[in-house]
Design an enzyme around this catalytic site. Structure first.
Site, PDB file in Angstrom:
ATOM      1  N   LYS A  11      23.655  14.587 -29.175  1.00  0.00           N
ATOM      2  CA  LYS A  11      22.460  13.734 -29.066  1.00  0.00           C
ATOM      3  C   LYS A  11      21.979  13.260 -30.437  1.00  0.00           C
ATOM      4  O   LYS A  11      21.614  12.090 -30.601  1.00  0.00           O
ATOM      5  CB  LYS A  11      21.344  14.491 -28.335  1.00  0.00           C
ATOM      6  CG  LYS A  11      21.648  14.686 -26.854  1.00  0.00           C
ATOM      7  CD  LYS A  11      20.646  15.610 -26.192  1.00  0.00           C
ATOM      8  CE  LYS A  11      20.961  15.792 -24.709  1.00  0.00           C
ATOM      9  NZ  LYS A  11      20.086  16.787 -24.067  1.00  0.00           N
TER      10      LYS A  11
ATOM     11  N   VAL B  77      21.967  14.531 -10.816  1.00  0.00           N
ATOM     12  CA  VAL B  77      21.407  13.301 -11.381  1.00  0.00           C
ATOM     13  C   VAL B  77      21.777  12.088 -10.530  1.00  0.00           C
ATOM     14  O   VAL B  77      20.944  11.229 -10.256  1.00  0.00           O
ATOM     15  CB  VAL B  77      21.867  13.106 -12.849  1.00  0.00           C
ATOM     16  CG1 VAL B  77      21.320  11.794 -13.417  1.00  0.00           C
ATOM     17  CG2 VAL B  77      21.407  14.271 -13.711  1.00  0.00           C
TER      18      VAL B  77
ATOM     19  N   GLY C 230      16.529  13.209 -21.837  1.00  0.00           N
ATOM     20  CA  GLY C 230      16.048  13.080 -20.454  1.00  0.00           C
ATOM     21  C   GLY C 230      15.158  11.876 -20.253  1.00  0.00           C
ATOM     22  O   GLY C 230      15.587  10.736 -20.380  1.00  0.00           O
TER      23      GLY C 230
END
Length: 401
Positions: free
Chosen positions: A200, A18, A129
């Site tokens: 999340k 990333v 994402g």
């Protein structure tokens, strides 16, 4: 309009998939008013795609650098990430982070730190994402009409389940394929056992409902024990199996959170969310259901989400946590009745679960399954034991909310 004065001079922690993708995105984005000044890494001997002078191994080379006004933290270690975030904010620098475990576990402390320091902490990349779900919950759904957030929040698990359904491979083969494609870590347990989706949904519940829920109060289970019998059952009944995280308002001002596989019907939006994609369904009182869809794994999708936070800081954007400030957040509850499918091997496996009603029972030479009604609280009581057993549990629907 000239934003030169607000240029983000970035100190980047982490140069993995990333981090490197983010650098590429910033360098190749015409609109990015940002520049990576320094990158802090763990291994100085590893071959890198940037000049050696761009790198350092001491965090204070970034924290103490007056030229740097934004710290971007993209490392795996939640403990070290917390140290970096706290040091940066106390030094007056705003932070962009993607570390969902750190955020979900230390949210209260980080909220206080934002108040005290005046520094902003943004983390849209920590959930889903490339889907800007946190900012949408924060800004668009900033009234008190939200009823539920339901989603496929983990791209790795979804990729594995897609391979098992579409190519008829077993779990181990599907996991190997996910690793080859870069969608699963060398140690995939956070993804396949439901931890990642759990962190999340805790973050999304904070922005959607203003509720702070500890992971110890939430039932979760994953897909590591899914087998051919479960795929066969789903196919025969017209379902697909997806790992689903849900935050559901119940009993007027209570909130039920859980993560578990779901037998999804063709009529549900997430039925067709395949491969490494994520999908989030947001339901409200008057607007009914809305659906967000996008890539949930991979360097460039996540890097693009990080860039969105960096760009937001160019305009001095920060989260206001409106649901906490302007409404009474719903309190957590596990007093919710679910209909579940439970496949097991031994009688004692069935006795572990406190079913209120069993509506269907099936037996073969190798395994049994039941369909029945059970309270979320009863599942939470046996969560850790259940997650260490070779059984498979999936829900079909909330019976009573």
């Amino acid at each position: 309009m000239n934003h030169t004065n607000n240029k983000q001079k970035i100190g980047l922690f982490g140069f993995g998939v990333v981090g490197e993708s983010l650098h590429h995105v910033i360098t190749n984005s015409r609109a990015a008013n940002a520049e990576v000044v320094k990158v802090c890494i763990r291994d100085p001997h590893k071959k890198r795609s940037l000049p050696a002078e761009m790198f350092c191994t001491e965090k204070n080379e970034i924290i103490d650098n007056p030229e740097i006004n934004l710290v971007v933290e993209l490392i795996d270690d939640a403990g070290k990430a917390l140290e970096i975030v706290k040091d940066a904010m106390q030094a007056g620098k705003s932070v962009v982070s993607g570390n969902k475990k750190m955020l979900a576990t230390h949210m209260e402390e980080l909220l206080e730190l934002q108040e005290q320091s005046g520094s902003a902490l943004l983390y849209d990349a920590s959930a889903c994402g490339s889907i800007p779900v946190i900012r949408n919950l924060e800004e668009y759904y900033d009234n008190d009409l939200l009823l539920s957030i339901t989603g496929i929040l983990n791209g790795s698990s979804n990729y594995i389940l897609s391979r098992m359904f579409n190519e008829e491979v077993d779990f181990a083969q599907a996991l190997d394929r996910a690793r080859e494609m870069g969608f699963a870590e060398a140690d995939p347990s956070l993804d396949i056992e439901g931890h990642d989706a759990l962190y999340k949904i805790i973050i999304l519940a904070m922005h959607g409902f203003g509720s702070r829920v500890s992971k110890d109060e939430i039932f979760f289970s994953g897909i590591s024990h899914i087998g051919p019998a479960d795929i066969r059952f789903a196919r025969e009944r017209g379902y697909r199996i997806k790992l689903v995280a849900q935050a559901q308002k119940v009993h007027h001002n209570k909130l039920a959170l859980f993560v578990m596989p779901k037998l999804v019907t063709r009529a549900e939006y997430i039925y067709n969310v395949e491969d490494e994609y994520n999908g989030v369904v947001i339901e409200g009182e008057f607007y009914e259901k809305q659906f967000m869809f996008g890539k949930g794994a991979g360097g460039f999708p996540t890097g693009s989400s990080v860039l969105s936070d960096i760009t937001a800081r160019t305009h001095n954007y920060r989260y206001e946590y409106k649901k906490r400030k302007y409404f009474s957040p719903p309190s957590p509850t596990n007093d919710v009745l679910l209909e579940v499918y439970y496949r097991y091997r031994f009688t004692e496996d069935l006795l572990l679960l406190d079913f209120e009603e069993i509506t269907e029972h099936h037996s073969t030479r190798d395994y049994f399954y039941v369909i029945g009604h059970i309270r979320l609280g009863a599942l939470l009581q046996v969560r850790d034991k259940l997650n260490n057993m070779k059984v498979f549990l999936a829900f079909t629907r909330i019976m009573q909310a």
